[in-house]
Design a protein around this motif. Structure first.
Motif, short mmCIF file in Angstrom:
data_model
loop_
_atom_site.label_atom_id
_atom_site.label_comp_id
_atom_site.label_asym_id
_atom_site.label_seq_id
_atom_site.Cartn_x
_atom_site.Cartn_y
_atom_site.Cartn_z
N PRO A 209 12.31 19.47 -8.29
CA PRO A 209 12.11 19.03 -9.69
C PRO A 209 10.76 18.37 -9.94
CG PRO A 209 13.43 17.42 -8.54
CD PRO A 209 13.15 18.52 -7.54
N VAL A 210 9.70 19.04 -9.55
CA VAL A 210 8.37 18.46 -9.76
C VAL A 210 7.49 19.37 -10.62
CG1 VAL A 210 8.37 17.15 -7.61
CG2 VAL A 210 7.53 19.51 -7.61
N SER A 211 8.08 20.43 -11.15
CA SER A 211 7.29 21.40 -11.90
C SER A 211 6.63 20.77 -13.13
CB SER A 211 8.17 22.58 -12.33
OG SER A 211 9.29 22.12 -13.07
N GLY A 212 7.37 19.90 -13.81
CA GLY A 212 6.82 19.28 -15.01
C GLY A 212 5.63 18.40 -14.71
N LEU A 213 5.65 17.73 -13.57
CA LEU A 213 4.54 16.84 -13.19
C LEU A 213 3.26 17.62 -12.92
CD1 LEU A 213 6.50 14.43 -10.81
CD2 LEU A 213 5.87 14.05 -13.20
N PHE A 214 3.41 18.87 -12.46
CA PHE A 214 2.25 19.70 -12.18
C PHE A 214 1.91 20.64 -13.34
CE2 PHE A 214 3.80 18.67 -7.89
CZ PHE A 214 2.62 18.22 -7.31
N GLY A 215 2.68 20.58 -14.41
CA GLY A 215 2.45 21.49 -15.53
C GLY A 215 2.97 22.88 -15.29
N TRP A 216 3.88 23.05 -14.33
CA TRP A 216 4.47 24.35 -14.03
C TRP A 216 5.72 24.57 -14.87
CZ3 TRP A 216 4.53 23.54 -8.01
CH2 TRP A 216 3.21 23.52 -7.53
N PRO A 217 6.10 25.82 -15.14
CA PRO A 217 7.38 26.09 -15.81
C PRO A 217 8.54 25.76 -14.88
CG PRO A 217 6.33 28.14 -15.12
CD PRO A 217 5.32 27.06 -14.89
N THR A 218 9.70 25.51 -15.45
CA THR A 218 10.86 25.15 -14.64
C THR A 218 11.45 26.35 -13.92
OG1 THR A 218 12.28 25.41 -16.58
CG2 THR A 218 11.43 23.19 -16.12
N THR A 219 11.05 27.56 -14.33
CA THR A 219 11.53 28.77 -13.67
C THR A 219 10.40 29.42 -12.89
OG1 THR A 219 11.01 30.14 -15.62
CG2 THR A 219 13.23 29.19 -15.48
N GLU B 125 0.83 -1.20 0.00
CA GLU B 125 0.00 0.00 0.00
C GLU B 125 0.87 1.26 0.00
OE1 GLU B 125 -2.31 -0.53 3.46
OE2 GLU B 125 -3.69 -2.00 2.58
N PHE B 126 1.96 1.24 0.77
CA PHE B 126 2.85 2.40 0.82
C PHE B 126 3.50 2.63 -0.54
CE2 PHE B 126 7.03 4.34 1.59
CZ PHE B 126 6.64 5.48 2.26
N THR B 127 3.77 1.55 -1.28
CA THR B 127 4.37 1.68 -2.60
C THR B 127 3.46 2.47 -3.54
OG1 THR B 127 5.51 -0.43 -2.30
CG2 THR B 127 5.31 0.41 -4.55
N PHE B 128 2.16 2.30 -3.40
CA PHE B 128 1.22 3.04 -4.24
C PHE B 128 1.03 4.48 -3.76
CE2 PHE B 128 -0.17 -1.34 -5.20
CZ PHE B 128 -0.17 -1.27 -6.58
N VAL B 129 1.03 4.67 -2.45
CA VAL B 129 0.73 5.98 -1.88
C VAL B 129 1.95 6.90 -1.88
CG1 VAL B 129 -0.02 7.20 0.20
CG2 VAL B 129 -1.14 5.08 -0.49
N PRO C 14 4.60 7.69 -3.87
CA PRO C 14 4.93 8.65 -4.94
C PRO C 14 4.01 9.87 -4.96
CG PRO C 14 4.97 6.41 -5.78
CD PRO C 14 4.38 6.34 -4.40
N VAL C 15 2.71 9.64 -4.78
CA VAL C 15 1.76 10.75 -4.77
C VAL C 15 2.02 11.66 -3.59
CG1 VAL C 15 -0.67 11.39 -4.69
CG2 VAL C 15 0.04 9.36 -5.98
N MET C 16 2.25 11.07 -2.43
CA MET C 16 2.48 11.85 -1.22
C MET C 16 3.76 12.67 -1.35
SD MET C 16 2.87 10.49 2.70
CE MET C 16 4.37 9.60 2.31
N ILE C 17 4.81 12.06 -1.90
CA ILE C 17 6.07 12.78 -2.06
C ILE C 17 5.92 13.94 -3.03
CG2 ILE C 17 8.44 12.58 -2.92
CD1 ILE C 17 8.46 9.71 -1.83
N MET C 18 5.20 13.73 -4.14
CA MET C 18 5.01 14.81 -5.11
C MET C 18 4.22 15.96 -4.50
SD MET C 18 4.38 13.11 -8.87
CE MET C 18 2.94 12.18 -8.35
N LEU C 19 3.19 15.63 -3.73
CA LEU C 19 2.40 16.68 -3.09
C LEU C 19 3.23 17.47 -2.08
CD1 LEU C 19 -1.02 14.88 -2.54
CD2 LEU C 19 -0.49 16.67 -4.20
N MET C 20 4.07 16.75 -1.33
CA MET C 20 4.92 17.43 -0.35
C MET C 20 5.94 18.33 -1.03
SD MET C 20 5.56 14.41 2.48
CE MET C 20 6.66 15.47 3.42
#
Length: 208
Positions: A169-179, A17-21, A23-29
């Motif tokens: 380095p998560v801007s691309g995952l959220f659709g944000w610019p790198t700058t 269960e942690f394996t699924f949760v 990545p999402v939790m880390i990206m949100l953080m």
């Protein structure tokens, strides 16, 4: 182990269960940390701009604008690294741009004053106003002002724009610019260290 016992065995379920949760939790953080870092950088920039603007209002400040800008970026370098001056329309990472626009009064630096008869904070077509720039119509911003710090008793708008690479380095995952671009601006009046050029003129109200 018997098949029935294997089916009932729950050992390791938490790890799956942690394996699924995770990545999402880390990206949100990381996304939250990126927003918090942006807020912190903007707060530091605001403080540095306010200090530089106050130093620019004293006598001789108009001759020290370059030095004052460098002081602002010296404060910011600890957060975003080395930067270079660039006022391109599409700013690159690691660049900054400062502008100073002076007006003869606070009234010219903002919306033209009007009689708010109904107290709604919005200028209606029937409400009289002071036509500061003399174009015969009410303007939310009456004029472009003069470039630079201005002279004694002038009102100066000082703006600093800074662009830096995002820390996480998560801007691309959220659709944000790198700058990330942050802007700080302040409005202060120069000290009356000498006779101001020009004279104030009372304006007749315009009611149409």
């Amino acid at each position: 182990m018997k098949p029935r016992a294997l089916i009932r065995d729950r050992r390791g379920a938490t790890l799956v269960e942690f394996t699924f949760v995770a990545p999402v939790m880390i990206m949100l953080m990381m996304g939250l940390c990126d927003l918090l870092y942006q807020t912190y950088c903007r707060s530091v920039l605001n403080g540095a701009v306010q200090k530089a603007a106050r130093d620019g209002t004293i006598q001789g400040g108009a001759d020290q604008t370059g030095t004052l800008d460098q002081r602002v970026m010296s404060v910011m370098s600890g957060l975003i690294g080395t930067t270079a001056q660039s006022c391109a329309d599409t700013p690159a990472a690691g660049t900054w741009c400062s502008t100073r626009t002076s007006f003869t009064s606070f009234a010219q630096a903002g919306p033209e004053p009007f009689n708010d008869d109904n107290n709604d904070g919005i200028r209606q077509s029937t409400e009289c106003f002071s036509d500061i720039n003399g174009n015969g119509k009410w303007d939310a911003s009456p004029g472009s002002g003069n470039s630079g710090q201005g002279g004694a008793s002038d009102v100066t708008v000082y703006t600093m724009r800074v662009t830096y690479m995002r820390v996480f380095p998560v801007s691309g995952l959220f659709g944000w610019p790198t700058t990330q671009t942050i802007v700080a601006s302040t409005l202060l009046k120069n000290q009356p260290y000498q006779t101001q050029t020009g004279t104030a003129t009372a304006l007749a109200p315009v009611c149409s």
